[in-house]
Design an enzyme around this catalytic site. Structure first.
Site, PDB file in Angstrom:
ATOM      1  CG  ASP A   6      74.933  29.012   4.321  1.00  0.00           C
ATOM      2  OD1 ASP A   6      76.142  29.158   4.099  1.00  0.00           O
ATOM      3  OD2 ASP A   6      74.382  27.895   4.390  1.00  0.00           O
ATOM      4  CG  ASP A  42      78.446  22.310   5.116  1.00  0.00           C
ATOM      5  OD1 ASP A  42      78.894  23.415   5.465  1.00  0.00           O
ATOM      6  OD2 ASP A  42      77.445  22.171   4.387  1.00  0.00           O
TER       7      ASP A  42
END
Ligand code: GLA
Length: 476
Positions: free
Chosen positions: A168, A229
């Site tokens: 990430d 997301d």
């Protein structure tokens, strides 16, 4: 030659050899041979988030128990047989600090056996083990990131027999990612253990106004996120559909065997999608050659949804060996048509998966009807046409035949058009390629003209007779 000059030369040669051997950027191309088709598996984040409360919620907290249960179910409930193979840990598995040697360590309460033991368990089921980290100082949920420890952490993952790393990008500078992501990829490769590399590099750069360098990204990463997301709603899925449609010229050319765009997890079977919407998500993820990473509670998923994610015919589209990402070829008044070229291919004519998507909210199905030729389906011997959700057999249709489908609101119809030929009648294997240059796998810019035409929104509006739409006033 003057011995001093000679010595200098040797020193210089030695220094350049050292630079060559140690500079990550010079040797960072992706050589792991993984993800020749989009990865399939289970990923914790969307459904289980950062629930660390194992005292009050032992069944749903991020713990080794949860991942072991999911591994068991992946096998016992038929997902593994359908192709799902990764069990992926996401954020919140870590202890808040590194150990005395600076190594990452799992939270001791929730992962008492440690990550290597969890990996062993997952492997004992014939599955693969994925882990999560972050290029910055911290993970998005505030656990230790890899910055300053790239080599050590890559080695730790290899030592734990990790098969997949999601990296990430919270708490890091997007400008640094052009160097940092390849550097970590280099250290992963240098361990000698093949680990699929999932990057969030482009999405953080896009957020901060930097245009991602996909040439570099695809030479380092097996998959990469380029949008928000996913959340548990049809609204969220639709924003992804729009992003993939509106940005297709920028992203589609970079997908191919070994490197894929990642629109985020499948939320099929959770709280937010109706049955129709779940079918739409699954169909589009297949059209886009996306990773199929379910984030769902496999202990409680309802049978209808399980049937969707185990639909072998749609999985076969997703996993098609050409690895060409599909495109939106039509969009008008809430109706979209998406097309993906797939095998078998006969004399440069592709087979196709076609999705008719209805984003209208009026509560009755919309009839969509189109001449096959207008979809780019010009193979003169015709196509064997089948509905991949209902299994309805349309027989063999020629380019001049018309196909008519009823598409439910927020649902889709997904058809497979398989090129018909003498070979077909003799049961041509599904992924057969006949008469096509062999390097199509590597470079789908070599698509025939017709496909490029498709890519530029064909003039199918003329023949797209959405009869019901025409009869009714459209209030959108
Ligand atoms: C980011 C990622 C998500 C998830 C969370 C974890 O938001 O995009 O997929 O990994 O971090 O904190």
């Amino acid at each position: 030659m003057d011995p001093i000059r000679m010595e200098r030369r040797q020193i210089l040669r030695f220094i350049s050899a050292v630079i060559l051997l140690t500079s990550p950027l010079l040797t960072s191309t992706l050589e792991n041979g993984l993800a020749r088709t989009p990865p399939m598996g289970w990923l914790a984040w969307e459904r289980f988030r950062c629930n660390t409360d194992c005292v009050n919620d032992p069944d749903n907290c991020i713990s080794e128990r949860l991942f072991m249960q999911m591994a068991d179910l992946l096998v016992s409930e038929g997902y593994a047989a359908a192709g799902y193979e990764y069990i992926n840990v996401d954020d919140c598995w870590l202890a808040k600090t590194r150990d005395a040697q600076g190594r990452l360590q799992a939270d001791p309460e929730r992962f008492p056996s440690g990550m290597k033991a969890l990996g062993n368990y997952i492997h004992s089921k014939g599955l693969k083990f994925g882990i999560y980290e972050d290029y910055g100082n911290y993970t998005c949920a505030g656990y230790p990131g890899i910055l300053g420890y790239l080599e050590l952490d890559a080695n730790t993952f290899a030592e734990w027999n990790v098969d997949y790393v999601k990296l990430d990008g919270c708490y890091s500078h997007p400008v640094d990612m052009d160097r940092g992501y390849p550097e970590f990829g280099y250290y992963l490769n240098r361990t000698g253990r093949p680990m699929l590399y999932s990057c969030s590099w482009p999405v953080y750069q896009i957020y901060s106004g930097i245009e991602p360098n996909y040439t570099s990204i695809k030479s380092s990463c097996n998959i990469w996120r380029n949008f928000d997301d996913i959340q548990d709603s049809w609204q969220s899925v639709q924003t992804i559909i729009d992003y993939y449609g509106e940005n297709q010229d920028a992203i589609v050319p970079h997908a191919g065997p070994g490197h894929w765009n990642d629109p985020d997890m499948l939320i099929v079977g959770n709280f937010g999608l109706s049955y129709e919407q779940a079918k739409s998500q699954f169909a589009l993820w297949a059209i886009w050659a996306s990773p199929l990473l379910m984030s769902v509670d496999l202990r409680t998923i309802k049978p209808d949804y399980k049937t969707i994610i185990q639909n072998r015919k749609i999985i076969a589209v997703n996993q098609d060996i050409l690895g060409i990402q599909g495109r939106r070829i039509y969009k008008d008044r809430g109706i979209e048509i998406w097309a993906r070229p797939i095998t078998p291919v006969v004399r440069s004519d592709f087979s196709y998966a076609i999705v008719f998507l209805n984003r209208r909210t009026d509560g009755t199905p919309s009839e969509v009807s189109v001449i096959n030729r207008e979809l780019g389906l010009t193979h003169e011997a015709g196509y064997i046409v089948e509905d991949l959700y209902t299994n309805k057999d349309y027989g063999i249709l020629t380019p001049d035949d018309k196909i008519t489908v009823d598409v439910n609101p927020s649902g889709c119809v997904m058809l497979r058009f398989t090129v018909a030929s003498a070979f077909q009648k003799a049961h041509l294997p599904q992924n057969h390629i006949f008469g096509l240059s062999s390097n199509i796998n590597q470079d789908h810019r070599q698509l025939p003209q017709r496909l490029q035409w498709l890519a530029r929104f064909p003039n199918i509006a003329r023949s797209l007779e959405a009869d019901q739409l025409k009869k009714r006033e459209v209030s959108e």
